[in-house]
Design a protein around this motif. Structure first.
Motif, mmCIF file in Angstrom:
data_model
loop_
_atom_site.group_PDB
_atom_site.id
_atom_site.type_symbol
_atom_site.label_atom_id
_atom_site.label_comp_id
_atom_site.label_asym_id
_atom_site.label_seq_id
_atom_site.Cartn_x
_atom_site.Cartn_y
_atom_site.Cartn_z
ATOM 1 N N LEU A 133 0.764 -1.129 -0.029
ATOM 2 C CA LEU A 133 0.078 -0.208 -0.090
ATOM 3 C C LEU A 133 0.915 1.313 0.109
ATOM 4 N N ILE A 134 2.000 1.304 0.463
ATOM 5 C CA ILE A 134 2.859 2.394 0.840
ATOM 6 C C ILE A 134 3.752 2.994 -0.062
ATOM 7 N N ASN A 135 3.469 3.985 -0.711
ATOM 8 C CA ASN A 135 4.898 4.737 -1.520
ATOM 9 C C ASN A 135 5.315 5.565 -0.329
ATOM 10 N N LYS A 136 6.638 5.782 -0.333
ATOM 11 C CA LYS A 136 7.603 6.745 0.456
ATOM 12 C C LYS A 136 6.786 7.934 0.812
ATOM 13 N N GLY A 137 6.485 8.190 1.970
ATOM 14 C CA GLY A 137 5.898 9.489 2.272
ATOM 15 C C GLY A 137 4.401 9.283 2.653
ATOM 16 N N GLU A 138 3.778 8.183 2.250
ATOM 17 C CA GLU A 138 2.403 8.168 2.327
ATOM 18 C C GLU A 138 2.090 7.730 3.943
ATOM 19 N N GLY A 139 0.614 7.926 4.373
ATOM 20 C CA GLY A 139 0.570 7.878 5.594
ATOM 21 C C GLY A 139 -0.052 6.663 6.103
ATOM 22 N N ILE A 140 0.323 6.426 7.570
ATOM 23 C CA ILE A 140 -0.359 5.298 8.224
ATOM 24 C C ILE A 140 -0.793 5.924 9.674
ATOM 25 N N ILE A 141 -1.986 5.716 9.787
ATOM 26 C CA ILE A 141 -2.489 6.020 11.314
ATOM 27 C C ILE A 141 -2.229 4.616 12.270
ATOM 28 N N VAL A 142 -1.602 4.927 13.315
ATOM 29 C CA VAL A 142 -1.079 4.026 14.513
ATOM 30 C C VAL A 142 -1.718 4.264 15.715
ATOM 31 N N GLU A 143 -1.749 3.512 16.448
ATOM 32 C CA GLU A 143 -2.304 3.549 17.760
ATOM 33 C C GLU A 143 -1.047 4.303 18.726
ATOM 34 N N GLU A 144 -1.433 5.241 19.612
ATOM 35 C CA GLU A 144 -0.292 5.572 20.322
ATOM 36 C C GLU A 144 -0.807 5.670 21.718
ATOM 37 N N PRO A 145 0.105 4.799 22.652
ATOM 38 C CA PRO A 145 1.098 3.553 21.951
ATOM 39 C C PRO A 145 0.854 2.575 21.172
ATOM 40 N N GLY A 146 1.833 2.326 20.365
ATOM 41 C CA GLY A 146 1.333 1.076 19.252
ATOM 42 C C GLY A 146 2.362 -0.050 19.621
ATOM 43 N N TYR A 147 2.078 -1.089 18.886
ATOM 44 C CA TYR A 147 2.715 -2.694 18.916
ATOM 45 C C TYR A 147 4.168 -2.192 17.990
ATOM 46 N N LEU A 148 5.280 -2.079 18.691
ATOM 47 C CA LEU A 148 6.572 -1.682 18.027
ATOM 48 C C LEU A 148 6.798 -2.566 16.822
ATOM 49 N N GLY A 149 6.614 -3.711 16.842
ATOM 50 C CA GLY A 149 6.730 -4.725 15.725
ATOM 51 C C GLY A 149 6.128 -4.204 14.593
ATOM 52 N N ALA A 150 4.928 -3.598 14.833
ATOM 53 C CA ALA A 150 4.177 -2.980 13.443
ATOM 54 C C ALA A 150 4.960 -1.866 13.109
ATOM 55 N N LEU A 151 5.389 -0.852 14.174
ATOM 56 C CA LEU A 151 6.035 0.270 13.641
ATOM 57 C C LEU A 151 7.399 0.034 12.898
ATOM 58 N N GLN A 152 7.974 -1.117 13.205
ATOM 59 C CA GLN A 152 9.254 -1.597 12.492
ATOM 60 C C GLN A 152 8.820 -2.093 11.222
ATOM 61 N N ALA A 153 7.857 -2.978 11.201
ATOM 62 C CA ALA A 153 7.551 -3.225 9.856
ATOM 63 C C ALA A 153 7.173 -2.222 8.968
ATOM 64 N N PHE A 154 6.504 -1.517 9.297
ATOM 65 C CA PHE A 154 5.930 -0.622 8.424
ATOM 66 C C PHE A 154 7.053 0.531 8.004
ATOM 67 N N SER A 155 7.944 0.781 8.912
ATOM 68 C CA SER A 155 9.125 1.753 8.590
ATOM 69 C C SER A 155 9.950 1.219 7.668
ATOM 70 N N LEU A 156 9.767 -0.088 7.053
ATOM 71 C CA LEU A 156 10.568 -0.488 5.837
ATOM 72 C C LEU A 156 10.083 0.090 4.504
ATOM 73 N N THR A 157 8.886 0.577 4.578
ATOM 74 C CA THR A 157 8.167 1.407 3.431
ATOM 75 C C THR A 157 8.317 2.874 3.419
ATOM 76 N N GLU A 158 9.050 3.181 4.517
ATOM 77 C CA GLU A 158 9.169 4.924 4.845
ATOM 78 C C GLU A 158 8.110 5.461 4.720
ATOM 79 N N PRO A 159 7.072 5.401 5.359
ATOM 80 C CA PRO A 159 5.793 5.924 5.592
ATOM 81 C C PRO A 159 5.877 7.314 6.429
ATOM 82 N N THR A 160 4.819 8.229 6.434
ATOM 83 C CA THR A 160 4.755 9.136 7.547
ATOM 84 C C THR A 160 3.711 8.477 8.450
#
Lengths: 397, 397
Positions: free
Chosen positions: A110-137
Motif C-alpha cells: 500500500l505505501i509509497n514513500k511518505g504516504e500515511g499510516i495511522i497508528v495507535e499511540e502507544p502502538g505495537y513496536l513490531g508493527a512500527l518496525q515493519a511499516f518503517s521499511l516502506t518509509e511512511p509518514t
C-alpha cells in the motif's frame, strides 16, 4: 558500503536487543511477550505430527502453494463465520509466516514513500518496525481507556488525504492491554466508512479473554477495505510462525499474494498441516480455558502487588485478557531511567519509548505477566515499587 | 484503493500462476522446480522429531532469536570451513525463511529506488521478483557457457556507479543449469574486488553435483562484501523453509537482522532444531548421493530424448548437477507460443520470458527433470519434439 534509507530509518527492536540480559536466569523479566509454555499442547502436537506423517507423507515436506493449506484456511473461515457471523471464504485468507509478515506485506503493497499510516499511540513496536521499511509518514492517534480517540482519528483522516491505512489492535492491545469498547468500535466504523483507507484489525490476543463478552470487529464484514490479522502463536505455538490475513478485497489480497511469493514463496507447509490437524482433532476451547485461567491468576497477582507496593500516584490498566499491562508513572519521571535502575535490581520491563513514533523519555512502561508465577510476580513488583518510592522521594527533595 | 508503485511493478510468478494446470494429473510437467520426494528423508525426520520433542520440549514451540538456532549456524559454519577452507563463524550466519527471504531482505537493506542491481541474463525469476519490491534498475549481464560475460560485467560496473550488488547463481544456475568455470570465477573476482559492491553467490544446488569437481566460491573468504546464500530445500526438505545467509560484513548482517525482525521476527524454530538434529545424527553424504544418482539418470534420459526427438538445430545445456536444463530454439521461434501448443499436448515447461528483465517472446525455455521417471521424460520430450518439427516445418513454408 552505503545502505538503503529505509533500513537506516528502521529501528532495531528494543525488546530483541535486551532479550539476552532480560532472559538471564537471575532476572525477573516482565519484558518479553512470550506466551506461557502451558499454551503449547506438546503431547497432542507430537501425536498429530506422527499421524500426519502417516497420512500425508511427502506432502508435508514438499514446496506448496503461496496462499496456504486449503483445509487450514477453511478452518479459519469457519471460525470467523461461527464466532462472529461474518461470511468468510477460504479464498479470502492468506497464510503468513506469523502475522508479523502480514504487517510488512500490507505496508509494502500500500505505501509509497511518505504516504500515511495511522497508528495507535502507544502502538505495537513490531508493527512500527515493519511499516518503517516502506518509509511512511506515521500519524499517531492516542488510545484512551475506551479505545481510539475518535475525534483525533477523524481530524487526522480529514487533514491527510494520503493516508493509506489504519492499524489497530482492538482486543487486549499491545502494549496497553486496552480493549476498544463496543461504542468506540461503532464510532470508528462510522468515521472510517467515509474514507478510502484500509482498516487493519490485528487480533493475536482476542481468544485470550477471561472476563466479559467477545466484541464484534470494527470493520470486518461491513467495510470493503477491512483486513483482519490472526495468529496461532498465542493459543498453539509461536515457534511454528503461522499467522494469517483475512480480507474480502480480492485486489488487495492478490497484491499481498504477489508480495508473499517474492518474500518467502509460501509458509512452512509441515507446520500448516500439523496446526490444522491439531485443531481438527482437539478441543481448542478447553485448551484456551487452561491458558486464560493461568493468565487471569497471573494478572491478578500483578495488580494486587502493584496496589500493595507501588506509590498510589502510579496508574495502570486492568485488562480483561491478553498478555500485557501498561503503567503510567508520575509526570516527569523517565521509564528508561527506571529501566536501568530496575536492571540493577534484576527486574526487566519495556520502557514506553519504542511504542511511540515520536516521543522520548516517556513516563510509561509495559509489563508482561504470562511468564512468571504469582510469587515471582509479587517479588518483581515489590522490587520495582521500592525503586519507585526512592525515585519519587528524590524528586520531592 | 491505490496500491504502491513497487507492488504494481512486481510481476507475479509465471511458474506459480501455471502451477494448477501444470500439476494436473494428466500433464507431464517439466515446469516446476520441485525436488524429487526421494530427497526428503521422511523416516529419519520422523525419528528426529520424536527425539527432539523429548530432548528440547517447549523450546521447540516458543519464540526464538532472530539470528537463528546457534547449533544449526555452527553446523553450517563447519560445513563451509571443511568443504571450502574459508573461515566462517556462527556469528556470520543468519537463518532465513527459505533463501528466498534472504533475497528480499538484501534488496531492502541495500537498494534505494532506482539504484542498480546486476543480474544474470537469464536469471532466477524469484530473485527478480524479490528485488522488484525495492524498485531497482536492473542491469542484466549475459551468461555464457563459462559463466558471466566478464567484459560486459566490467563495462556495466564502470558505467553505473549506483550499482549496489551483483546477484549470481554460480553452480547449476536456475534457469540454465550452467556452472561458472574456475577461470570465470577468478576473472569475476579480479573485476569485482575493485568496486564497492556486494557480491551475492546464491547456492541452493551446489551439493547436487554428480560429475566434476566442486569449485571454489568467487568472493567468499576474500571479498569484504561477499554474501553466500544457502538452503536445505534441495537436500532435506523445502517444506520447512530453512535457508541462510553468510557474510563476514558485520554491518551488512546487522542491517539484515533488523529487516528480519521487521519481516517475521525469526524463522520457525521447530524446523530449525529438527533440521539441525537430523544433520547431526545422519549421514548427509550418503543421502545426497542417492539424490544425485537419481537426478543424473533423469538428466541423461532427457538429453538422450532431446538428441532423438528434437530438430538438430535446437540447442540445450548439459549440466553436471542441479535441477534444470535450458533449451534454445531456432531464432524467431517463440517459446511462449510453443508453451500453449505444448499444453494442448499435455506437456508443461517454463518459457524463457520471465527469466529476463527486458526481453519478450524469447526463443529459450527451461526444463526441469527431477520429478519425472526416465520413461515419462522420454514421452514428454517426444511430444515436444513433434510440436517443434511441426512449428519448424510451418516456418519453412
Amino acid at each position: 558500503m552505503k545502505y538503503s534509507d529505509k533500513i537506516i530509518n528502521t529501528p532495531s527492536s528494543f525488546i530483541r536487543n535486551i532479550l539476552k540480559v532480560a532472559s538471564s536466569e537471575d532476572v525477573i523479566s516482565f519484558a518479553g511477550g512470550l506466551p506461557n509454555p502451558i499454551s503449547f499442547p506438546i503431547v497432542e502436537l507430537q501425536k498429530t505430527i506422527n499421524d500426519a506423517i502417516e497420512e500425508h507423507g511427502p506432502k508435508l515436506f514438499q514446496y506448496s502453494t503461496t496462499e496456504g493449506y486449503l483445509p487450514l484456511r477453511q478452518y479459519i473461515a469457519n471460525k470467523y463465520n461461527n464466532n462472529f457471523g461474518i461470511s468468510i471464504e477460504p479464498e479470502d485468507i492468506l497464510i503468513t509466516t506469523g502475522s508479523q509478515q502480514a504487517l510488512e506485506m500490507i505496508s509494502q503493497v500500500l505505501i509509497n514513500k511518505g504516504e500515511g499510516i495511522i497508528v495507535e499511540e502507544p502502538g505495537y513496536l513490531g508493527a512500527l518496525q515493519a511499516f518503517s521499511l516502506t518509509e511512511p509518514t506515521f500519524y499517531p492517534v492516542p488510545l484512551t481507556e475506551e479505545g481510539l480517540n475518535v475525534e483525533q482519528l477523524t481530524q487526522t483522516l480529514l487533514e491527510n488525504p494520503h493516508i493509506k491505512f489504519i492499524y489497530t489492535v482492538p482486543n487486549f492491545q499491545n502494549p496497553t492491554g486496552i480493549t476498544y469498547t463496543r461504542e468506540n468500535r461503532e464510532a470508528i466504523y462510522e468515521v472510517v466508512k467515509n474514507f478510502d483507507v484500509v482498516l487493519i484489525e490485528d487480533d493475536p490476543y482476542g481468544d485470550l479473554r477471561w472476563r466479559g463478552e467477545k466484541l464484534p470487529y470494527i470493520g470486518a464484514g461491513r467495510l470493503e477495505n477491512s483486513v483482519i490479522l490472526g495468529s496461532f502463536s498465542k493459543i498453539v505455538t509461536p515457534g511454528f510462525r503461522i499467522g494469517y490475513l483475512v480480507t474480502k478485497n480480492k485486489e488487495l489480497l492478490n497484491h499481498v499474494n504477489t508480495a508473499k511469493q517474492a518474500t518467502d514463496l509460501h509458509t512452512n507447509i509441515f507446520s500448516q498441516i500439523v496446526i490444522h490437524d491439531y485443531l481438527a482433532k482437539n478441543d481448542l476451547v478447553t485448551h484456551i480455558a487452561k491458558i486464560t485461567d493461568l493468565y487471569q491468576a497471573q494478572a491478578s497477582a500483578m495488580q494486587e502487588a502493584m496496589d500493595k507496593y507501588f506509590p498510589p500516584t502510579v496508574k495502570y490498566t486492568k485488562p480483561d485478557g491478553g498478555m500485557f499491562m501498561w503503567v503510567t508513572l508520575d509526570e516527569g519521571l523517565s521509564a528508561l531511567e527506571l529501566f536501568h535502575k530496575a536492571m540493577d535490581a534484576k527486574v526487566a520491563f519495556v520502557p514506553g519509548d519504542p511504542f511511540y513514533t515520536c516521543k522520548e523519555n516517556v513516563n510509561t512502561l509495559r509489563l508482561n505477566y504470562t511468564n512468571s508465577s504469582p510469587e515471582v510476580i509479587e517479588e518483581g513488583i515489590k522490587r520495582l515499587g521500592k525503586i519507585l518510592y526512592e525515585v519519587t522521594a528524590k524528586e520531592l527533595v
